[in-house]
Structures are given as structure tokens and as C-alpha cells.
Scaffold this active site. Structure first.
Site, PDB file in Angstrom:
ATOM      1  N   ASP A  30       8.712   4.209  10.128  1.00  0.00           N
ATOM      2  CA  ASP A  30       8.582   4.474   8.691  1.00  0.00           C
ATOM      3  C   ASP A  30       9.710   3.749   7.961  1.00  0.00           C
ATOM      4  O   ASP A  30      10.860   3.754   8.406  1.00  0.00           O
ATOM      5  CB  ASP A  30       8.641   5.986   8.418  1.00  0.00           C
ATOM      6  CG  ASP A  30       8.149   6.330   7.026  1.00  0.00           C
ATOM      7  OD1 ASP A  30       7.083   6.976   6.920  1.00  0.00           O
ATOM      8  OD2 ASP A  30       8.822   5.961   6.034  1.00  0.00           O
ATOM      9  N   ILE A  31       9.399   3.135   6.835  1.00  0.00           N
ATOM     10  CA  ILE A  31      10.378   2.356   6.078  1.00  0.00           C
ATOM     11  C   ILE A  31      11.454   3.254   5.445  1.00  0.00           C
ATOM     12  O   ILE A  31      12.545   2.789   5.110  1.00  0.00           O
ATOM     13  CB  ILE A  31       9.646   1.514   4.993  1.00  0.00           C
ATOM     14  CG1 ILE A  31      10.453   0.290   4.618  1.00  0.00           C
ATOM     15  CG2 ILE A  31       9.256   2.333   3.786  1.00  0.00           C
ATOM     16  CD1 ILE A  31       9.660  -0.742   3.812  1.00  0.00           C
ATOM     17  N   ASN A  86      -0.090  14.321   5.947  1.00  0.00           N
ATOM     18  CA  ASN A  86      -0.166  14.745   4.556  1.00  0.00           C
ATOM     19  C   ASN A  86      -1.563  14.397   4.055  1.00  0.00           C
ATOM     20  O   ASN A  86      -2.006  13.253   4.182  1.00  0.00           O
ATOM     21  CB  ASN A  86       0.897  14.025   3.724  1.00  0.00           C
ATOM     22  CG  ASN A  86       2.304  14.439   4.127  1.00  0.00           C
ATOM     23  OD1 ASN A  86       2.541  15.594   4.448  1.00  0.00           O
ATOM     24  ND2 ASN A  86       3.243  13.505   4.127  1.00  0.00           N
ATOM     25  N   GLY A  92       1.529  15.146  -0.841  1.00  0.00           N
ATOM     26  CA  GLY A  92       2.431  14.010  -0.707  1.00  0.00           C
ATOM     27  C   GLY A  92       1.816  12.770  -0.076  1.00  0.00           C
ATOM     28  O   GLY A  92       2.527  11.804   0.202  1.00  0.00           O
ATOM     29  N   SER A  94       0.592   9.349   0.060  1.00  0.00           N
ATOM     30  CA  SER A  94       0.768   8.223  -0.867  1.00  0.00           C
ATOM     31  C   SER A  94       0.097   6.954  -0.369  1.00  0.00           C
ATOM     32  O   SER A  94      -0.071   6.011  -1.135  1.00  0.00           O
ATOM     33  CB  SER A  94       2.262   7.963  -1.104  1.00  0.00           C
ATOM     34  OG  SER A  94       2.911   7.645   0.113  1.00  0.00           O
ATOM     35  N   HIS A  99      -2.663   8.452   8.618  1.00  0.00           N
ATOM     36  CA  HIS A  99      -1.469   8.209   9.432  1.00  0.00           C
ATOM     37  C   HIS A  99      -0.871   9.530   9.882  1.00  0.00           C
ATOM     38  O   HIS A  99      -0.784  10.484   9.111  1.00  0.00           O
ATOM     39  CB  HIS A  99      -0.421   7.374   8.687  1.00  0.00           C
ATOM     40  CG  HIS A  99      -0.125   7.852   7.294  1.00  0.00           C
ATOM     41  ND1 HIS A  99      -0.977   7.620   6.234  1.00  0.00           N
ATOM     42  CD2 HIS A  99       0.915   8.549   6.793  1.00  0.00           C
ATOM     43  CE1 HIS A  99      -0.472   8.153   5.136  1.00  0.00           C
ATOM     44  NE2 HIS A  99       0.677   8.740   5.452  1.00  0.00           N
ATOM     45  N   HIS A 101       2.524  11.224  10.948  1.00  0.00           N
ATOM     46  CA  HIS A 101       3.980  11.091  10.984  1.00  0.00           C
ATOM     47  C   HIS A 101       4.468  11.743  12.275  1.00  0.00           C
ATOM     48  O   HIS A 101       4.057  12.867  12.605  1.00  0.00           O
ATOM     49  CB  HIS A 101       4.633  11.853   9.826  1.00  0.00           C
ATOM     50  CG  HIS A 101       4.339  11.324   8.455  1.00  0.00           C
ATOM     51  ND1 HIS A 101       5.232  10.546   7.748  1.00  0.00           N
ATOM     52  CD2 HIS A 101       3.268  11.485   7.641  1.00  0.00           C
ATOM     53  CE1 HIS A 101       4.726  10.252   6.565  1.00  0.00           C
ATOM     54  NE2 HIS A 101       3.530  10.817   6.469  1.00  0.00           N
TER      55      HIS A 101
HETATM   56  P1  5GP Z   1       2.495   9.680   3.076  1.00  0.00           P
HETATM   57  O1  5GP Z   1       3.413   9.917   1.917  1.00  0.00           O
HETATM   58  O2  5GP Z   1       1.230   8.987   2.628  1.00  0.00           O
HETATM   59  O3  5GP Z   1       2.224  10.857   3.949  1.00  0.00           O
HETATM   60  O4  5GP Z   1       3.268   8.678   4.035  1.00  0.00           O
HETATM   61  C1  5GP Z   1       3.375   7.315   3.767  1.00  0.00           C
HETATM   62  C2  5GP Z   1       4.593   6.853   4.505  1.00  0.00           C
HETATM   63  O5  5GP Z   1       4.550   5.443   4.553  1.00  0.00           O
HETATM   64  C3  5GP Z   1       5.907   7.230   3.819  1.00  0.00           C
HETATM   65  O6  5GP Z   1       6.693   8.001   4.715  1.00  0.00           O
HETATM   66  C4  5GP Z   1       6.540   5.893   3.477  1.00  0.00           C
HETATM   67  O7  5GP Z   1       7.940   5.873   3.660  1.00  0.00           O
HETATM   68  C5  5GP Z   1       5.839   4.933   4.422  1.00  0.00           C
HETATM   69  N1  5GP Z   1       5.685   3.588   3.906  1.00  0.00           N
HETATM   70  C6  5GP Z   1       5.250   3.238   2.678  1.00  0.00           C
HETATM   71  N2  5GP Z   1       5.207   1.896   2.565  1.00  0.00           N
HETATM   72  C7  5GP Z   1       5.618   1.403   3.759  1.00  0.00           C
HETATM   73  C8  5GP Z   1       5.795   0.073   4.264  1.00  0.00           C
HETATM   74  O8  5GP Z   1       5.544  -0.923   3.596  1.00  0.00           O
HETATM   75  N3  5GP Z   1       6.266  -0.044   5.539  1.00  0.00           N
HETATM   76  C9  5GP Z   1       6.532   1.044   6.325  1.00  0.00           C
HETATM   77  N4  5GP Z   1       6.993   0.803   7.554  1.00  0.00           N
HETATM   78  N5  5GP Z   1       6.383   2.303   5.891  1.00  0.00           N
HETATM   79  C10 5GP Z   1       5.930   2.478   4.612  1.00  0.00           C
END
Ligand code: 5GP
Ligand code: ZN
Length: 113
Positions: A30-31, A86, A92, A94, A99, A101
Site C-alpha cells: 500500500d502506498i 472496505n 472508506g 476509495s 482489494h 488489505h
Molecule cells: P480503500 O480506501 O479503497 O479501502 O483502499 C485503497 C488503498 O489503496 C488505500 O489504502 C491507498 O493508500 C491505496 N492506494 C491508492 N492509490 C495507490 C497507488 O497508486 N499505489 C498503491 N500502492 N496504493 C494505492
């Protein structure tokens, strides 16, 4: 999907720190890590999220979780880790490519925020 961020990561159009890849799943760091281990495990097939998954996709949803468990084993964090999906903006979500986590390497509290 052409404009999906995670599909683009799978295709290598956007760089990522790859952890693991097989025929069905792809895992990367995760970034914006929320724990010492924070991996994202995704199906190679585009699925918008858990609520969009169909019965035919049950196996790939399970495979993502098993990939998470294998990474946790390799990282030595089996004392306690968490897998999280999520689902929907209110929780949350996004990025609208399903995916899992994988969070671990620190103590994790319950209930989550
Ligand atoms: P969500 O908020 O949808 O459950 O998780 C999306 C996750 O993707 C977040 O934890 C966010 O940090 C990660 N993320 C968003 N953009 C990127 C990216 O370009 N590269 C990587 N490695 N992770 C990303
Ligand atoms: Zn996608």
C-alpha cells in the site's frame, strides 16, 4: 478496465512494489501504509468491490484471502494480523477494484474505527 487504477497497476502502467503474483491474484505494498505490513491483494480480473462480486467469482475472492494468509506467513506476522475489505464510500472504499488489505506487524485494536 482501461481507467481503473488497480488494473493499471496489474498491467505495469503504474509502478508498484510488487509482493506476489500468480495466475489469479496480484499483491503489492500500500502506498500509504497503516501498519508495518500493509499489503493490498487484488484479483487480476476487474471486480468493483465485494458488493459487485457474483457467485461465479467466489473462488477468486477466496484466493485473494489465501494470498493474504501466505504473505502473512512469509512475513512472520501470524501472531496477529487483519484482513479488511472496505465496502462502499461510507466504509472508506476509495478504489473500486476489489482489494483485500493485509495489516500486521503491530498490535491491532477492536473495534476498528
Ligand atoms: P480503500 O480506501 O479503497 O479501502 O483502499 C485503497 C488503498 O489503496 C488505500 O489504502 C491507498 O493508500 C491505496 N492506494 C491508492 N492509490 C495507490 C497507488 O497508486 N499505489 C498503491 N500502492 N496504493 C494505492
Ligand atoms: Zn480494475
Amino acid at each position: 478496465m482501461n481507467d481503473c487504477l488497480f488494473c493499471r497497476i496489474i498491467r505495469g502502467e503504474i509502478p508498484s512494489k510488487k509482493i506476489y503474483e500468480d495466475e489469479h491474484t496480484f499483491a503489492f505494498e500500500d502506498i500509504n501504509p497503516q501498519a508495518p505490513t500493509h499489503a493490498l491483494i487484488i484479483p487480476k480480473e476487474h471486480i468493483g468491490g465485494l458488493k459487485e462480486a457474483t457467485a461465479e467469482q467466489a473462488e477468486i475472492v477466496g484466493r485473494c484471502h489465501l494470498t493474504a494468509a501466505n504473505i502473512a506467513r512469509q512475513r512472520g506476522i501470524e501472531e496477529g494480523y487483519r484482513t479488511v475489505l472496505n465496502v462502499g464510500p461510507g466504509a472508506g472504499q476509495s478504489v473500486f477494484h476489489l482489494h483485500v488489505h493485509l495489516l500486521g506487524g503491530r498490535s491491532l485494536h477492536w473495534p476498528p474505527g
